[in-house]
Design an enzyme around this catalytic site. Sequence first.
Site, PDB file in Angstrom:
ATOM      1  N   SER A 178       0.842  -1.187   0.000  1.00 54.33           N
ATOM      2  CA  SER A 178       0.000   0.000   0.000  1.00 54.33           C
ATOM      3  C   SER A 178       0.877   1.237   0.000  1.00 54.33           C
ATOM      4  O   SER A 178       2.112   1.161   0.013  1.00 54.33           O
ATOM      5  CB  SER A 178      -0.922   0.016   1.220  1.00 54.33           C
ATOM      6  OG  SER A 178      -0.169   0.160   2.418  1.00 54.33           O
ATOM      7  N   LYS A 179       0.247   2.408   0.019  1.00 53.19           N
ATOM      8  CA  LYS A 179       0.958   3.682  -0.039  1.00 53.19           C
ATOM      9  C   LYS A 179       1.959   3.836   1.096  1.00 53.19           C
ATOM     10  O   LYS A 179       3.019   4.431   0.927  1.00 53.19           O
ATOM     11  CB  LYS A 179      -0.069   4.825   0.019  1.00 53.19           C
ATOM     12  CG  LYS A 179       0.519   6.208  -0.216  1.00 53.19           C
ATOM     13  CD  LYS A 179       0.886   6.413  -1.661  1.00 53.19           C
ATOM     14  CE  LYS A 179       1.347   7.836  -1.921  1.00 53.19           C
ATOM     15  NZ  LYS A 179       1.747   8.062  -3.314  1.00 53.19           N
ATOM     16  N   ARG A 180       1.636   3.249   2.249  1.00 56.27           N
ATOM     17  CA  ARG A 180       2.535   3.425   3.390  1.00 56.27           C
ATOM     18  C   ARG A 180       3.859   2.688   3.198  1.00 56.27           C
ATOM     19  O   ARG A 180       4.809   2.908   3.954  1.00 56.27           O
ATOM     20  CB  ARG A 180       1.853   2.970   4.681  1.00 56.27           C
ATOM     21  CG  ARG A 180       1.501   1.508   4.710  1.00 56.27           C
ATOM     22  CD  ARG A 180       0.595   1.174   5.897  1.00 56.27           C
ATOM     23  NE  ARG A 180       0.136  -0.202   5.880  1.00 56.27           N
ATOM     24  CZ  ARG A 180       0.802  -1.213   6.383  1.00 56.27           C
ATOM     25  NH1 ARG A 180       1.981  -1.000   6.950  1.00 56.27           N
ATOM     26  NH2 ARG A 180       0.330  -2.436   6.336  1.00 56.27           N
TER      27      ARG A 180
END
Length: 482
Positions: A253-255
């Site tokens: 994911s983006k994290r």
Amino acid sequence: MSGIRVRFAPSPTGLLHIGGARTALFNWLFARHEGGAFVLRIEDTDVERSSGELERSLLDDIRWLGLEWDEGPGTPGKYGPYRQSERTGTYREYAERLVDAGRAYPCFCTEKELKEKREGARAEGRPPRYDGKCRGLSEEERAAKRAAGLPESVRFRVEGDAAWTVEDMARGGVEFPADMVGDFVILRSNGMPTYNFAAAVDDGLMGITHVIRGAEHLSNTVRQLLVYEAFDMPAPRFAHIPLILGSDRSKLSKRHGAPNIADYRERGYPAEALINYLAFLGWSTKGKDEIMQVGALIAEFDLSRVSDSPSIFDEDKLDWISANHIRRGGSGRYLDQAMPFFPEPMRERYNREELGRIFDIVSENLPCFGDLQSGAAAFMPGPPAYGEEAAGGMAGAAVLLGALRDGLRGLTDWSADTLRAAIKSIGKETGVKGKGLYMPLRIAVTGAAHGPDLTSILVIRGRKDVIGSIGEAIRSISRQGG
């Protein structure tokens, strides 16, 4: 061209994710290796979330990666149209054919009813399968429900209790239990097809011979096989490629960094570096060199070398691969791509040849062009800002810097060899050598104690800029009382 046909079918509901790009790449490499066709199909039946802007972004990113399609939007073929929103009439026609043949039936269950049944099944430890409530409705009962205004969808009638075994090209034999699926919806009450129905109908009508997709789609296989069978369409061969996980082994994911291709484009990663890295997320080469150009990947790509274990996304490894591409390609290959990433004062001050020399100097370990802002800081024209650490590195060096300024100012030849000899000579005259000689000069000119080769910096910065920076350093020392 061989009879092999593969497809990449993104949904324009978001940006092109690393996982989607890897799927597109594997399909493209397989098609190019086998001499087949790579089809791009836009699955935009999610009307509320799909948008033309997101579709354009997807197409731009795919083109930027170099994955040109043989058929698809903007590249017509005999199997079009290639947007599912333009094929809704076909899905309704095929759904009606199944209803007429007794292979599907109208369903009037509300979402509330279905939700309660799913929750009840889970509470009892049963798989949440449809209970067949609308299977046996008479025409009179159906007419009454339509008159009452109940939502009407269409469900596929699943018959028999045979298990399925699929020989997956990437995972080997995969078994699906007989009771895995119940009667499933193929047409929603709003007239739009479900994913499994539309994908299977399109694959059949478009002559897709191989479906290469992420392992998260494995559970869709049985429903799609049932649709192929119902229409007497030949089933494609499947290859389910491994999931991509973050460093903590959770879904990427983006994290975990920048999981969208657009992010890496904006940061200035070369497309071939991303292609190289994505290819190794689940596939392995026969050789030892991990830095591979697209042609070599095409020549060697083989689905039998795809792993069935999840891949870990590692941006440090991407940076290493990218830095190798940039270093090997140098300014001859990458200067045009890198040019917009140079700070504006540098683009105004230096000509193309000088920017190319700067690029080659700093590209020894440059993972992306976005890092030019910091990597090429030593070449920024004009006196640098002297922070506390920099000022400390020049403390007590006013006399030395004055001698350097005067000695360098008098040079008639501003070349690397002449500069080296002059600096060495000034060091002897002042009794300073080594770090004590070069560090104050470096800090005076660049504002930093470390960086690229000092002589190269001096040559490119030029006489006026260097002398001016040394003069400002002397004034800074004076203001500090040094």
